[in-house]
Design a protein around this motif. Structure first.
Motif, PDB file in Angstrom:
ATOM      1  N   VAL A 139       4.617   1.557   1.740  1.00  0.00           N
ATOM      2  CA  VAL A 139       5.710   2.106   0.940  1.00  0.00           C
ATOM      3  C   VAL A 139       5.543   3.625   0.876  1.00  0.00           C
ATOM      4  O   VAL A 139       4.432   4.128   0.647  1.00  0.00           O
ATOM      5  CB  VAL A 139       5.712   1.535  -0.495  1.00  0.00           C
ATOM      6  N   GLY A 140       6.636   4.362   1.056  1.00  0.00           N
ATOM      7  CA  GLY A 140       6.618   5.788   0.783  1.00  0.00           C
ATOM      8  C   GLY A 140       6.454   6.683   1.995  1.00  0.00           C
ATOM      9  O   GLY A 140       6.145   6.247   3.105  1.00  0.00           O
ATOM     10  N   ARG A 141       6.625   7.973   1.757  1.00  0.00           N
ATOM     11  CA  ARG A 141       6.615   8.953   2.834  1.00  0.00           C
ATOM     12  C   ARG A 141       5.222   9.220   3.376  1.00  0.00           C
ATOM     13  O   ARG A 141       5.058   9.543   4.556  1.00  0.00           O
ATOM     14  CB  ARG A 141       7.260  10.244   2.330  1.00  0.00           C
ATOM     15  N   ILE A 142       4.198   9.118   2.547  1.00  0.00           N
ATOM     16  CA  ILE A 142       2.837   9.341   3.037  1.00  0.00           C
ATOM     17  C   ILE A 142       2.453   8.228   4.003  1.00  0.00           C
ATOM     18  O   ILE A 142       1.903   8.473   5.087  1.00  0.00           O
ATOM     19  CB  ILE A 142       1.845   9.424   1.864  1.00  0.00           C
ATOM     20  N   PHE A 143       2.748   6.984   3.628  1.00  0.00           N
ATOM     21  CA  PHE A 143       2.501   5.866   4.539  1.00  0.00           C
ATOM     22  C   PHE A 143       3.228   6.084   5.859  1.00  0.00           C
ATOM     23  O   PHE A 143       2.652   5.883   6.943  1.00  0.00           O
ATOM     24  CB  PHE A 143       2.951   4.560   3.894  1.00  0.00           C
ATOM     25  N   GLU A 144       4.502   6.472   5.797  1.00  0.00           N
ATOM     26  CA  GLU A 144       5.290   6.658   7.016  1.00  0.00           C
ATOM     27  C   GLU A 144       4.691   7.749   7.898  1.00  0.00           C
ATOM     28  O   GLU A 144       4.670   7.628   9.132  1.00  0.00           O
ATOM     29  CB  GLU A 144       6.735   7.000   6.647  1.00  0.00           C
ATOM     30  N   ALA A 145       4.181   8.820   7.273  1.00  0.00           N
ATOM     31  CA  ALA A 145       3.582   9.911   8.044  1.00  0.00           C
ATOM     32  C   ALA A 145       2.325   9.445   8.768  1.00  0.00           C
ATOM     33  O   ALA A 145       2.099   9.794   9.941  1.00  0.00           O
ATOM     34  CB  ALA A 145       3.271  11.092   7.128  1.00  0.00           C
ATOM     35  N   GLY A 164       0.818  -1.208   0.000  1.00  0.00           N
ATOM     36  CA  GLY A 164       0.000   0.000   0.000  1.00  0.00           C
ATOM     37  C   GLY A 164       0.846   1.250   0.000  1.00  0.00           C
ATOM     38  O   GLY A 164       1.910   1.287   0.632  1.00  0.00           O
ATOM     39  N   ALA A 165       0.390   2.269  -0.702  1.00  0.00           N
ATOM     40  CA  ALA A 165       1.130   3.532  -0.764  1.00  0.00           C
ATOM     41  C   ALA A 165       0.240   4.640  -1.272  1.00  0.00           C
ATOM     42  O   ALA A 165      -0.856   4.387  -1.801  1.00  0.00           O
ATOM     43  CB  ALA A 165       2.356   3.403  -1.671  1.00  0.00           C
ATOM     44  N   SER A 166       0.684   5.876  -1.091  1.00  0.00           N
ATOM     45  CA  SER A 166       0.190   7.054  -1.787  1.00  0.00           C
ATOM     46  C   SER A 166      -1.149   7.580  -1.298  1.00  0.00           C
ATOM     47  O   SER A 166      -1.256   8.720  -0.875  1.00  0.00           O
ATOM     48  CB  SER A 166       0.119   6.774  -3.293  1.00  0.00           C
ATOM     49  N   SER A 167      -2.205   6.771  -1.384  1.00  0.00           N
ATOM     50  CA  SER A 167      -3.551   7.278  -1.118  1.00  0.00           C
ATOM     51  C   SER A 167      -4.287   6.307  -0.199  1.00  0.00           C
ATOM     52  O   SER A 167      -3.899   6.129   0.956  1.00  0.00           O
ATOM     53  CB  SER A 167      -4.283   7.495  -2.434  1.00  0.00           C
ATOM     54  N   MET A 168      -5.337   5.661  -0.699  1.00  0.00           N
ATOM     55  CA  MET A 168      -6.024   4.647   0.102  1.00  0.00           C
ATOM     56  C   MET A 168      -5.050   3.556   0.553  1.00  0.00           C
ATOM     57  O   MET A 168      -5.144   3.032   1.663  1.00  0.00           O
ATOM     58  CB  MET A 168      -7.166   4.034  -0.707  1.00  0.00           C
ATOM     59  N   GLY A 169      -4.090   3.245  -0.314  1.00  0.00           N
ATOM     60  CA  GLY A 169      -3.110   2.228   0.042  1.00  0.00           C
ATOM     61  C   GLY A 169      -2.269   2.627   1.242  1.00  0.00           C
ATOM     62  O   GLY A 169      -1.940   1.792   2.093  1.00  0.00           O
ATOM     63  N   ALA A 170      -1.908   3.913   1.331  1.00  0.00           N
ATOM     64  CA  ALA A 170      -1.131   4.385   2.475  1.00  0.00           C
ATOM     65  C   ALA A 170      -1.957   4.316   3.759  1.00  0.00           C
ATOM     66  O   ALA A 170      -1.447   3.939   4.828  1.00  0.00           O
ATOM     67  CB  ALA A 170      -0.657   5.815   2.223  1.00  0.00           C
ATOM     68  N   LEU A 171      -3.239   4.685   3.667  1.00  0.00           N
ATOM     69  CA  LEU A 171      -4.113   4.620   4.836  1.00  0.00           C
ATOM     70  C   LEU A 171      -4.231   3.192   5.367  1.00  0.00           C
ATOM     71  O   LEU A 171      -4.034   2.933   6.557  1.00  0.00           O
ATOM     72  CB  LEU A 171      -5.505   5.150   4.476  1.00  0.00           C
ATOM     73  N   ARG A 172      -4.545   2.259   4.447  1.00  0.00           N
ATOM     74  CA  ARG A 172      -4.733   0.876   4.895  1.00  0.00           C
ATOM     75  C   ARG A 172      -3.417   0.265   5.381  1.00  0.00           C
ATOM     76  O   ARG A 172      -3.392  -0.516   6.341  1.00  0.00           O
ATOM     77  CB  ARG A 172      -5.327   0.040   3.764  1.00  0.00           C
ATOM     78  N   ALA A 173      -2.319   0.610   4.742  1.00  0.00           N
ATOM     79  CA  ALA A 173      -1.031   0.054   5.167  1.00  0.00           C
ATOM     80  C   ALA A 173      -0.652   0.572   6.549  1.00  0.00           C
ATOM     81  O   ALA A 173      -0.081  -0.173   7.368  1.00  0.00           O
ATOM     82  CB  ALA A 173       0.049   0.403   4.149  1.00  0.00           C
ATOM     83  N   ALA A 174      -0.944   1.850   6.832  1.00  0.00           N
ATOM     84  CA  ALA A 174      -0.648   2.389   8.163  1.00  0.00           C
ATOM     85  C   ALA A 174      -1.468   1.680   9.227  1.00  0.00           C
ATOM     86  O   ALA A 174      -0.999   1.475  10.356  1.00  0.00           O
ATOM     87  CB  ALA A 174      -0.922   3.893   8.180  1.00  0.00           C
ATOM     88  N   GLU A 175      -2.687   1.299   8.879  1.00  0.00           N
ATOM     89  CA  GLU A 175      -3.569   0.619   9.828  1.00  0.00           C
ATOM     90  C   GLU A 175      -3.245  -0.863   9.980  1.00  0.00           C
ATOM     91  O   GLU A 175      -3.531  -1.451  11.027  1.00  0.00           O
ATOM     92  CB  GLU A 175      -5.017   0.799   9.366  1.00  0.00           C
ATOM     93  N   LEU A 176      -2.634  -1.464   8.964  1.00  0.00           N
ATOM     94  CA  LEU A 176      -2.434  -2.920   8.964  1.00  0.00           C
ATOM     95  C   LEU A 176      -0.974  -3.346   8.852  1.00  0.00           C
ATOM     96  O   LEU A 176      -0.711  -4.540   8.686  1.00  0.00           O
ATOM     97  CB  LEU A 176      -3.230  -3.542   7.799  1.00  0.00           C
ATOM     98  N   HIS A 177      -0.038  -2.402   8.940  1.00  0.00           N
ATOM     99  CA  HIS A 177       1.362  -2.803   8.776  1.00  0.00           C
ATOM    100  C   HIS A 177       1.802  -3.774   9.859  1.00  0.00           C
ATOM    101  O   HIS A 177       2.647  -4.646   9.619  1.00  0.00           O
ATOM    102  CB  HIS A 177       2.276  -1.564   8.757  1.00  0.00           C
ATOM    103  N   SER A 178       1.224  -3.675  11.059  1.00  0.00           N
ATOM    104  CA  SER A 178       1.606  -4.606  12.128  1.00  0.00           C
ATOM    105  C   SER A 178       1.100  -6.020  11.864  1.00  0.00           C
ATOM    106  O   SER A 178       1.563  -6.970  12.482  1.00  0.00           O
ATOM    107  CB  SER A 178       1.078  -4.100  13.476  1.00  0.00           C
ATOM    108  N   PHE A 179       0.148  -6.169  10.924  1.00  0.00           N
ATOM    109  CA  PHE A 179      -0.357  -7.489  10.553  1.00  0.00           C
ATOM    110  C   PHE A 179       0.369  -8.061   9.334  1.00  0.00           C
ATOM    111  O   PHE A 179       0.102  -9.203   8.941  1.00  0.00           O
ATOM    112  CB  PHE A 179      -1.856  -7.414  10.257  1.00  0.00           C
TER     113      PHE A 179
END
Length: 445
Positions: free
Chosen positions: A94-100, A74-89
């Protein structure tokens, strides 16, 4: 392994064209990722997704995909949101938006939201996402185009706007200093930062490296809870795009194959296509897929696109399913060519298994004896091609004879015509009795 990427306004066509082996689909909505995971890809990348007016992709779809052995990025847009919520799973951000989002520097969904046009416009952006505005104004301050106070004020003004109304003219309209407006406006022509596009391109690079590595993700460490809502999701049992979900009619057709004795042969042919999907040597070039498509349409007289759609409907699939089928054919052909030397013994062994080896050997020896005789005048290549394909094989002459020769493991089209010319004179001389019957006996179909 194939990769499926859901994207829209964050990437333009020139970006995706560089990744020909990936399958790009529209922004993800609820049910789409589940359907994609049912197709068995090696990876799914989420860049853009719907949320306003259409149900957004569920977290549970992503978790379910990971339990199926699919790596989800996930990255950039909806992908960044979902990845931030599910990265622990185990979802891969990927990317700076996800990291933020992951680190709490960003918390609001509207930071990545924008208004865009329909698919036929290429999802043309009609507003500017807040993450791009922030990055652009930070750059403008760093380059001395505006002072820090102006940058902070413009950022606050943009944030206060509804996401669909965030455009640079509206943001610049809040500045009272005309000179600053002109300076910033001129700079924006080349100075704008597209943070969402940058992160989306990084995702494509990560997915491409993952697919090329041929690795499989580790099994998830979480337990997937099969809830009642999940069980009754209306899209969960729908046929995914481009696939053939099992139906009672399909089961009945397979039973017919079992009764006719054809089941095992067709199952083994299907297995070959399945294995070709997971072999990196089998990744077909666009030219190979186009040639497979052209050959398929030519053999069936499917001249217009409407003819193709009608054929697909009559045969229980859709254009996407037909495209997948032809891509599999191209993969098998590509892999066969890459393995030509290793397949020689296997082909001869299959002849032995089918008790056809002696028949082919005797025919080859008879043809070789005939080849020692003084050769008659050789017919033109066009006549040889028509005779070989239309008379001997009962099919149209292929448009690309060089491609056909390569598919037979021959070094050139010249070698193909040498072989056909020998067969032509051999048949014309009556050197082999009842050749038609012999040809029928050696059919492997």
């Amino acid at each position: 392994m194939k990769a499926i990427i859901f994207c829209g306004p964050s990437l333009v066509r020139v970006d995706t064209a560089r990744f020909a082996a990936m399958e790009f689909r529209p922004p993800v909505r609820q049910g789409d990722l589940h359907a994609a995971a049912r197709e068995g890809p090696g990876a799914i990348g989420v860049v853009d997704g719907y949320f306003d007016g259409q149900p957004a992709v569920l977290h549970k779809e992503i978790l379910w995909a990971m339990t199926r052995g699919v790596a989800v990025f996930g990255a950039s847009s909806m992908g960044a949101l979902r990845a931030a919520e599910l990265h622990s799973f185990g979802m891969r951000g990927v990317g700076r938006i996800f990291e933020a989002y992951r680190d709490g520097a960003l918390t609001d969904d509207d930071e990545v939201a924008l208004l865009h046009g329909p698919p036929e416009t290429g999802y043309i952006p009609l507003s500017v996402p807040m993450v791009n505005i922030r990055a652009t104004l930070e750059k403008a301050v760093a380059e001395g185009i505006i002072d820090p106070d102006t940058g902070a004020r413009l950022t606050a003004e943009a944030k206060a706007l509804f996401y669909q109304l965030r455009t640079w003219p509206d943001i610049l309209g809040t500045l009272a200093d005309g000179a600053q407006v002109r300076r910033l406006s001129d700079w924006l022509r080349t100075g704008k930062v597209d943070r969402k596009r940058e992160d989306a391109l990084d995702l494509l690079g990560e997915v491409d490296a993952f697919i090329r590595s041929g690795t499989r993700p580790d099994p998830p460490t979480f337990h997937f809870e099969w809830t009642e809502n999940w069980h009754h999701a209306p899209w969960r049992n729908d046929a995914p795009t481009g696939t053939d979900a099992a139906t009672d009619e399909d089961d009945a057709i397979l039973d017919e194959l079992r009764l006719s004795g054809d089941y095992v042969r067709l199952r083994d042919e299907a297995l070959l296509r399945l294995l070709a999907r997971s072999d990196e040597r089998a990744a077909p070039e666009r030219q190979a897929i186009r040639q497979a498509t052209d050959a398929f349409r030519l053999q069936r007289g499917l001249v217009r696109q409407a003819d193709v759609a009608r054929w697909a409907q009559e045969n229980g699939t859709d254009p996407a399913g037909l495209e997948r089928m032809l891509a599999d054919n191209a993969r098998v052909a590509t892999l066969a060519r890459a393995s030509e030397a290793d397949l020689r013994r296997g082909i001869l062994d299959r002849l032995r298994e089918r008790d056809l080896y002696a028949i082919c050997r005797d025919r080859a020896q008879a043809r070789q004896r005939h080849a020692r005789s003084p050769p008659p005048a050789r017919p033109p290549d066009a006549l040889l091609a028509a005779w070989h394909f239309e008379n001997r094989l009962g099919r149209p002459v292929p448009e690309d004879l060089a491609e056909h020769a390569a598919s037979l493991g021959l070094a050139s089209v010249g070698k193909f015509f040498e072989l056909v010319a020998l067969d032509y004179t051999f048949q014309a001389a009556g050197a082999q009795e009842n050749d038609t019957g012999a040809a029928d006996k050696t059919s492997i179909a």
